[in-house]
Design a protein around this motif. Structure first.
Motif, PDB file in Angstrom:
ATOM      1  N   ILE A   1      26.235  -7.330  17.986  1.00 29.41           N
ATOM      2  CA  ILE A   1      26.894  -7.795  16.596  1.00 29.41           C
ATOM      3  C   ILE A   1      27.429  -9.338  17.090  1.00 29.41           C
ATOM      4  O   ILE A   1      26.669 -10.204  16.210  1.00 29.41           O
ATOM      5  N   GLU A   2      28.203  -9.114  17.447  1.00 31.88           N
ATOM      6  CA  GLU A   2      28.914 -11.014  18.179  1.00 31.88           C
ATOM      7  C   GLU A   2      28.157 -11.643  18.990  1.00 31.88           C
ATOM      8  O   GLU A   2      28.435 -13.341  18.603  1.00 31.88           O
ATOM      9  N   ASP A   3      27.529 -11.261  19.389  1.00 32.01           N
ATOM     10  CA  ASP A   3      26.755 -11.669  20.595  1.00 32.01           C
ATOM     11  C   ASP A   3      25.405 -12.640  19.467  1.00 32.01           C
ATOM     12  O   ASP A   3      24.942 -13.739  20.202  1.00 32.01           O
ATOM     13  N   ILE A   4      25.236 -11.568  19.071  1.00 31.95           N
ATOM     14  CA  ILE A   4      23.836 -12.234  17.808  1.00 31.95           C
ATOM     15  C   ILE A   4      24.384 -13.396  16.988  1.00 31.95           C
ATOM     16  O   ILE A   4      23.627 -14.506  16.614  1.00 31.95           O
ATOM     17  N   VAL A   5      25.371 -12.695  16.376  1.00 34.51           N
ATOM     18  CA  VAL A   5      26.075 -14.060  15.205  1.00 34.51           C
ATOM     19  C   VAL A   5      26.908 -14.921  16.354  1.00 34.51           C
ATOM     20  O   VAL A   5      26.025 -16.057  16.122  1.00 34.51           O
ATOM     21  N   GLY A   6      27.152 -14.812  17.224  1.00 36.55           N
ATOM     22  CA  GLY A   6      27.514 -16.471  18.073  1.00 36.55           C
ATOM     23  C   GLY A   6      25.559 -17.539  18.712  1.00 36.55           C
ATOM     24  O   GLY A   6      25.827 -18.561  18.118  1.00 36.55           O
ATOM     25  N   GLU A   7      24.592 -16.769  18.479  1.00 37.03           N
ATOM     26  CA  GLU A   7      23.534 -16.982  18.860  1.00 37.03           C
ATOM     27  C   GLU A   7      23.112 -18.148  18.078  1.00 37.03           C
ATOM     28  O   GLU A   7      22.851 -19.238  17.972  1.00 37.03           O
ATOM     29  N   ALA A   8      23.034 -17.584  16.863  1.00 39.83           N
ATOM     30  CA  ALA A   8      23.342 -17.862  15.492  1.00 39.83           C
ATOM     31  C   ALA A   8      23.219 -18.827  15.439  1.00 39.83           C
ATOM     32  O   ALA A   8      23.024 -19.498  14.990  1.00 39.83           O
ATOM     33  N   GLY A   9      24.326 -18.722  15.107  1.00 43.94           N
ATOM     34  CA  GLY A   9      25.433 -20.111  15.225  1.00 43.94           C
ATOM     35  C   GLY A   9      25.219 -21.337  15.710  1.00 43.94           C
ATOM     36  O   GLY A   9      25.012 -22.282  15.208  1.00 43.94           O
ATOM     37  N   GLN A  10      24.965 -21.175  17.020  1.00 41.07           N
ATOM     38  CA  GLN A  10      24.308 -22.417  17.819  1.00 41.07           C
ATOM     39  C   GLN A  10      23.188 -22.983  17.411  1.00 41.07           C
ATOM     40  O   GLN A  10      22.944 -23.928  17.780  1.00 41.07           O
ATOM     41  N   LEU A  11      22.590 -21.790  16.765  1.00 44.82           N
ATOM     42  CA  LEU A  11      20.789 -22.319  16.987  1.00 44.82           C
ATOM     43  C   LEU A  11      20.837 -23.056  15.359  1.00 44.82           C
ATOM     44  O   LEU A  11      19.558 -23.375  14.895  1.00 44.82           O
ATOM     45  N   GLY A  12      21.677 -23.018  14.652  1.00 41.00           N
ATOM     46  CA  GLY A  12      22.124 -23.461  13.406  1.00 41.00           C
ATOM     47  C   GLY A  12      21.326 -22.866  11.850  1.00 41.00           C
ATOM     48  O   GLY A  12      20.624 -23.602  11.394  1.00 41.00           O
ATOM     49  N   TYR A  13      21.737 -21.101  12.555  1.00 42.05           N
ATOM     50  CA  TYR A  13      21.111 -20.506  11.363  1.00 42.05           C
ATOM     51  C   TYR A  13      21.898 -20.179  10.855  1.00 42.05           C
ATOM     52  O   TYR A  13      22.908 -20.599  10.638  1.00 42.05           O
ATOM     53  N   TYR A  14      21.621 -20.047   8.683  1.00 46.71           N
ATOM     54  CA  TYR A  14      22.168 -20.427   8.115  1.00 46.71           C
ATOM     55  C   TYR A  14      22.793 -17.730   7.740  1.00 46.71           C
ATOM     56  O   TYR A  14      21.001 -17.706   7.645  1.00 46.71           O
ATOM     57  N   SER A  15      22.889 -17.841   8.483  1.00 45.59           N
ATOM     58  CA  SER A  15      23.545 -16.522   9.183  1.00 45.59           C
ATOM     59  C   SER A  15      24.011 -15.087   7.981  1.00 45.59           C
ATOM     60  O   SER A  15      25.173 -15.336   7.743  1.00 45.59           O
ATOM     61  N   ASN A  16      23.806 -14.531   7.861  1.00 45.80           N
ATOM     62  CA  ASN A  16      24.742 -13.341   7.149  1.00 45.80           C
ATOM     63  C   ASN A  16      24.205 -11.955   7.196  1.00 45.80           C
ATOM     64  O   ASN A  16      22.948 -11.276   8.124  1.00 45.80           O
ATOM     65  N   LEU A  17      25.348 -11.198   7.404  1.00 48.64           N
ATOM     66  CA  LEU A  17      25.445  -9.877   7.526  1.00 48.64           C
ATOM     67  C   LEU A  17      25.137  -8.988   6.399  1.00 48.64           C
ATOM     68  O   LEU A  17      25.768  -8.983   5.839  1.00 48.64           O
ATOM     69  N   ILE A  18      23.898  -7.877   6.448  1.00 47.90           N
ATOM     70  CA  ILE A  18      24.111  -7.558   5.313  1.00 47.90           C
ATOM     71  C   ILE A  18      24.936  -5.583   5.377  1.00 47.90           C
ATOM     72  O   ILE A  18      23.665  -4.999   7.074  1.00 47.90           O
ATOM     73  N   THR A  19      25.564  -4.860   5.297  1.00 52.75           N
ATOM     74  CA  THR A  19      26.456  -4.690   5.292  1.00 52.75           C
ATOM     75  C   THR A  19      26.363  -3.085   4.647  1.00 52.75           C
ATOM     76  O   THR A  19      27.189  -3.721   3.720  1.00 52.75           O
ATOM     77  N   SER A  20      27.038  -2.207   4.903  1.00 54.12           N
ATOM     78  CA  SER A  20      27.718  -0.995   4.525  1.00 54.12           C
ATOM     79  C   SER A  20      29.080  -1.304   4.362  1.00 54.12           C
ATOM     80  O   SER A  20      29.934  -1.157   3.471  1.00 54.12           O
ATOM     81  N   GLY A  21      29.409  -1.683   5.653  1.00 58.20           N
ATOM     82  CA  GLY A  21      31.054  -2.097   5.199  1.00 58.20           C
ATOM     83  C   GLY A  21      32.053  -1.537   6.833  1.00 58.20           C
ATOM     84  O   GLY A  21      32.289  -1.329   7.078  1.00 58.20           O
ATOM     85  N   VAL A  22      30.552  -0.167   7.273  1.00 58.80           N
ATOM     86  CA  VAL A  22      31.699   0.563   8.034  1.00 58.80           C
ATOM     87  C   VAL A  22      31.008   0.538   9.094  1.00 58.80           C
ATOM     88  O   VAL A  22      30.543  -0.497   9.763  1.00 58.80           O
ATOM     89  N   GLY A  23      32.647   0.532  10.234  1.00 59.44           N
ATOM     90  CA  GLY A  23      32.922  -0.793  11.689  1.00 59.44           C
ATOM     91  C   GLY A  23      32.380  -1.632  11.651  1.00 59.44           C
ATOM     92  O   GLY A  23      33.463  -2.609  12.404  1.00 59.44           O
ATOM     93  N   LEU A  24      33.558  -2.084  10.757  1.00 57.93           N
ATOM     94  CA  LEU A  24      33.817  -3.542  10.350  1.00 57.93           C
ATOM     95  C   LEU A  24      35.324  -3.885  10.271  1.00 57.93           C
ATOM     96  O   LEU A  24      36.258  -2.872   9.481  1.00 57.93           O
ATOM     97  N   THR A  25      36.073  -3.987  11.182  1.00 57.55           N
ATOM     98  CA  THR A  25      37.515  -4.213  11.308  1.00 57.55           C
ATOM     99  C   THR A  25      37.502  -5.703  11.355  1.00 57.55           C
ATOM    100  O   THR A  25      37.082  -6.541  11.579  1.00 57.55           O
ATOM    101  N   GLU A  26      39.083  -5.783  11.265  1.00 61.73           N
ATOM    102  CA  GLU A  26      39.605  -7.751  11.316  1.00 61.73           C
ATOM    103  C   GLU A  26      39.173  -7.962  12.604  1.00 61.73           C
ATOM    104  O   GLU A  26      39.019  -9.366  12.856  1.00 61.73           O
ATOM    105  N   LYS A  27      39.141  -7.498  13.592  1.00 62.99           N
ATOM    106  CA  LYS A  27      38.716  -8.201  15.281  1.00 62.99           C
ATOM    107  C   LYS A  27      37.140  -8.549  14.732  1.00 62.99           C
ATOM    108  O   LYS A  27      36.812  -9.287  15.467  1.00 62.99           O
ATOM    109  N   ARG A  28      36.514  -7.692  14.355  1.00 60.20           N
ATOM    110  CA  ARG A  28      35.132  -8.045  14.627  1.00 60.20           C
ATOM    111  C   ARG A  28      35.200  -8.543  13.615  1.00 60.20           C
ATOM    112  O   ARG A  28      34.046 -10.020  13.614  1.00 60.20           O
ATOM    113  N   ILE A  29      35.222  -9.278  12.172  1.00 58.39           N
ATOM    114  CA  ILE A  29      35.185  -9.963  11.367  1.00 58.39           C
ATOM    115  C   ILE A  29      35.523 -11.266  12.051  1.00 58.39           C
ATOM    116  O   ILE A  29      35.039 -12.341  11.639  1.00 58.39           O
ATOM    117  N   ALA A  30      36.291 -11.772  12.688  1.00 60.97           N
ATOM    118  CA  ALA A  30      37.757 -12.142  12.980  1.00 60.97           C
ATOM    119  C   ALA A  30      36.442 -13.567  13.734  1.00 60.97           C
ATOM    120  O   ALA A  30      36.067 -14.348  14.227  1.00 60.97           O
TER     121      ALA A  30
END
Lengths: 101, 396
Positions: free
Chosen positions: B84-113
């Motif tokens: 998801i980090e790679d997908i988010v990074g690419e979306a940022g480069q491309l100029g998307y307004y991006s939204n992660l839709i999550t239950s929160g399970v698996g979200l860590t400080e490292k990943r959110i940073a």
């Protein structure tokens, strides 16, 4: 303009400074050929005039300076002042922008 | 002056449709087992052949060229993928307004940073109730404490807090408390999404559906709260279509603004389109997204209004709703091209009134909920729960 532009009392004055609301993004879209405003769960396509006003709302320039810039960029446009004020009022009402000073 | 495009409603001209909203359902795997999940009940068929990272990045680039702007990264639980980090990074480069839709399970400080660095714009967290008991019951997991922790983490990283709360019989009585919880968590946006009946929620419809009185009361409480809180917290109350006289303009029109790429690469005009019979949906492993959007038979099938049947064809309100939802029309009447039975002008509207009546009957309420999990999905694929499913909708 969807808001009344000829109201005698406006909440917006030339000395006011506005900025884009937190979490909002404003960008030019090549595919749509227009400026867009992006925010959680939504987006707004802006027509030319609205885009030109929002582009200049940067948290530093006041409304008077924005108006002066637009007057120079688009000389001879009738009712420019009331259009600019109405756009800012609309943006405020929609909470796209926030007052800074 | 401005075309307002809020809360999933987009005004786009017909002659110039663009997939402004791209939803990437990157996986159907999910640690939660929510009874109201809109994912396909046969999702287990699509968990073995997920797209690769490279395929996702390619899809993002292609959709962006077609005009896509808003990107939702969803699932299942997207965080079960480690790219998801790679997908988010690419979306940022491309100029998307991006939204992660999550239950929160698996979200860590490292990943959110890492998401923040990559340019993720916001995170939408699902919450279920103010009580641990109902959260854990309806999701069939113990995730209550975790969700509160994740909410704080989202806020801590300066993200807008977008809470999505699916509303059903078990939590509709707690609307005020849910809104108070959202306020206490510092939510910027709250979506009170009344359950729509597709996928697992259709199977569990009678257990989940509240009464009309409960809906009215919930809406009144929401309006009251909205007045009090003003612009500080934006509250969307998504009215459940079963309780309206007219259908929703589903997806804002077929092939008008939404494009959904699913875990295995199928490209759909709406989340549940695969339930429609005799349709072949394109897959991005075989077709380019430009062809899919502009030329594929699937995306053109219900575009515009020329395909409408009566009573919609001559209805003065047809442009408002384009006959409603194709999936709902099919699931409840057996004919995908008929009027959405939610409409009181539909000759099949009685299936809706019957559903509302049935929801009050103890017989239906007492049936066990079928939770969304791999075992139940396989049972449904094998036809084991056929009777149960048939009982709950009006297929001939």
């Amino acid at each position: 303009m969807s808001t009344t532009s000829d109201s005698l009392v406006s909440s917006v004055s030339f000395a006011d400074v506005y900025a884009l609301a937190r979490h909002y993004r404003f960008q030019w879209e090549e595919a749509q050929q227009c400026y867009v405003l992006l925010f959680p769960e939504g987006m707004v396509k802006l027509n030319g005039g609205a885009g030109e006003v929002l582009k200049r709302i940067d948290g530093e320039k006041n409304v008077g300076e924005i108006f002066a810039e637009l007057e120079t960029a688009f000389p001879g446009v009738p009712d420019l002042k009331s259009d600019v004020i109405a756009m800012i009022e609309l943006a405020l009402e929609k909470a796209w922008i926030e007052k800074r000073g | 002056m401005a075309t307002s495009i809020q809360n999933n409603g987009v005004a786009a001209s017909k002659t110039n449709t663009q997939p402004l909203w791209l939803l990437a359902e990157v996986t159907y795997r999910c640690p939660l087992h929510c009874a109201f999940c809109y994912n396909p009940t046969d999702y287990d068929k699509h968990t073995q052949n997920e797209l690769s990272t490279e395929q996702w990045l390619g899809a993002l680039r292609d959709a962006r060229k077609l005009g896509a702007l808003q990107l939702g990264i969803s699932g299942g639980e997207p965080l079960l993928r480690d790219d998801i980090e790679d997908i988010v990074g690419e979306a940022g480069q491309l100029g998307y307004y991006s939204n992660l839709i999550t239950s929160g399970v698996g979200l860590t400080e490292k990943r959110i940073a890492e998401f923040k660095r990559g340019g993720l714009d916001h995170i939408q967290l699902s919450m279920h109730d103010i009580t641990e008991e109902i959260n854990n019951f309806i999701t069939n997991t113990r995730t209550f404490e975790l969700k509160k922790k994740v909410a704080a983490m989202i806020k801590g990283h300066g993200y807008p807090m977008v809470l999505n709360v699916v509303i059903h019989r078990y939590n509709i009585g707690h609307i005020k408390e849910i809104l108070e919880m959202a306020e206490a968590l510092g939510a910027d946006y709250v979506e009170l999404a009344n359950t729509q009946y597709y996928g697992w929620s259709l199977v569990n419809r009678s257990q989940l559906m509240p009464t009309k009185e409960q809906i009215d009361q919930a809406e009144a409480i929401t309006n009251e709260f909205r007045k009090k809180i003003g612009n500080k917290m934006k509250i969307y109350f998504v009215v459940p279509d079963y309780f309206s006289d007219r259908p929703k303009k589903c997806m804002n029109g077929w092939g008008e603004v939404f494009m959904i790429v699913t875990a295995n690469g199928d490209v759909l005009p709406c989340h549940s389109a695969r339930v429609l019979p005799n349709m072949q949906f394109p897959n991005l492993k075989e077709n380019g997204l430009k062809w899919v959007w502009e030329d594929s038979p699937a995306f053109n099938k219900y575009r515009g209004d020329s395909w409408l049947k009566e009573p919609c064809r001559t209805c003065p309100e047809k442009e408002k709703d384009l006959g409603g939802c194709r999936c709902q029309a099919f699931l409840l009447t057996g004919d995908a091209e008929s009027a959405d039975p939610v409409c009181s002008l539909s000759p099949n509207h009685h299936v809706i009134t019957a559903a509302i009546d049935n929801a009050k009957k103890p017989f239906f309420q007492e049936q066990p909920i079928i939770f969304r999990n791999d075992k139940n999905s396989r049972k449904i694929i094998d036809g084991e729960l056929k009777d149960r499913v048939a009982d709950f909708h009006a297929l001939p």
